[in-house]
Write an enzyme that holds these catalytic residues in place. Structure first.
Site, PDB file in Angstrom:
ATOM      1  N   GLU A  34     -20.933 -33.705 -25.526  1.00 37.98           N
ATOM      2  CA  GLU A  34     -20.907 -32.874 -24.555  1.00 37.98           C
ATOM      3  C   GLU A  34     -19.779 -32.448 -24.030  1.00 37.98           C
ATOM      4  O   GLU A  34     -18.433 -32.856 -23.555  1.00 37.98           O
ATOM      5  CB  GLU A  34     -21.313 -32.502 -23.113  1.00 37.98           C
ATOM      6  CG  GLU A  34     -22.994 -32.587 -23.512  1.00 37.98           C
ATOM      7  CD  GLU A  34     -23.407 -31.837 -24.399  1.00 37.98           C
ATOM      8  OE1 GLU A  34     -22.833 -30.418 -24.132  1.00 37.98           O
ATOM      9  OE2 GLU A  34     -24.538 -31.838 -24.851  1.00 37.98           O
ATOM     10  N   GLU A  75     -22.313 -29.089 -14.779  1.00 39.41           N
ATOM     11  CA  GLU A  75     -21.999 -28.886 -16.348  1.00 39.41           C
ATOM     12  C   GLU A  75     -23.885 -29.542 -16.613  1.00 39.41           C
ATOM     13  O   GLU A  75     -24.148 -29.787 -18.119  1.00 39.41           O
ATOM     14  CB  GLU A  75     -20.955 -28.984 -16.128  1.00 39.41           C
ATOM     15  CG  GLU A  75     -20.989 -29.366 -18.144  1.00 39.41           C
ATOM     16  CD  GLU A  75     -21.026 -28.052 -18.855  1.00 39.41           C
ATOM     17  OE1 GLU A  75     -21.858 -27.949 -20.038  1.00 39.41           O
ATOM     18  OE2 GLU A  75     -20.457 -27.420 -18.290  1.00 39.41           O
ATOM     19  N   GLU A  82     -29.939 -27.675 -22.189  1.00 42.38           N
ATOM     20  CA  GLU A  82     -29.362 -26.741 -24.055  1.00 42.38           C
ATOM     21  C   GLU A  82     -30.290 -27.699 -24.593  1.00 42.38           C
ATOM     22  O   GLU A  82     -30.742 -27.946 -25.625  1.00 42.38           O
ATOM     23  CB  GLU A  82     -27.972 -26.763 -24.003  1.00 42.38           C
ATOM     24  CG  GLU A  82     -27.409 -25.775 -22.725  1.00 42.38           C
ATOM     25  CD  GLU A  82     -25.533 -25.097 -23.419  1.00 42.38           C
ATOM     26  OE1 GLU A  82     -24.888 -26.364 -24.166  1.00 42.38           O
ATOM     27  OE2 GLU A  82     -25.644 -24.358 -23.604  1.00 42.38           O
TER      28      GLU A  82
END
Length: 130
Positions: A34, A75, A82
């Site tokens: 990420e 996050e 996701e």
């Protein structure tokens, strides 16, 4: 009738060790996969020492550092959402798109909140509010 997941542990010290291992795997995965997490982590690595140096009290330092940790937490949750969505389908689906947008909005709000806290604390520190 209660159904028990075969993946749930029974508890005890072993459960704690497993939880720590899974958490470390998650942090490692976030760092490896990420880019946004890496960027926010880099910002935190710069801003945590700045918070310690600039804060006028322990509470103020914890506040400045806490909002940085909050951004990282949001996050991580967004990245998990996701990844789960991409596991379901890579095709365009309006509800999955909405879920990803909502996660992104949560990160944005966390960053805006962190920025507001830093601006407020630094403004008070350097006399901009007096």
């Amino acid at each position: 009738m209660k159904v028990h997941s075969p993946y749930k542990s029974k508890g005890g010290f072993g459960r704690l060790l497993n939880a720590l291992r899974y958490s470390a795997k998650g942090l490692n995965a976030a760092f490896r996969h990420e880019a946004a997490f890496r960027q926010e982590l880099l910002a935190a690595c710069v801003l945590v020492p700045a918070a310690i140096f600039l804060a006028r009290s322990v509470v103020e330092a914890l506040l400045l550092i806490g909002v940085l940790v909050f951004v990282l937490i949001v996050e991580l949750v967004n990245s998990a959402l996701e990844a789960l969505a991409d596991t379901i389908t890579l095709d365009h689906h309006p509800l999955i798109g909405r879920a990803k947008d909502l996660g992104s909005a949560a990160v944005l709000l966390a960053i805006l909140f962190a920025t507001a806290v830093w601006v407020t604390v630094l403004g008070a520190r350097f006399g901009a509010w007096s």
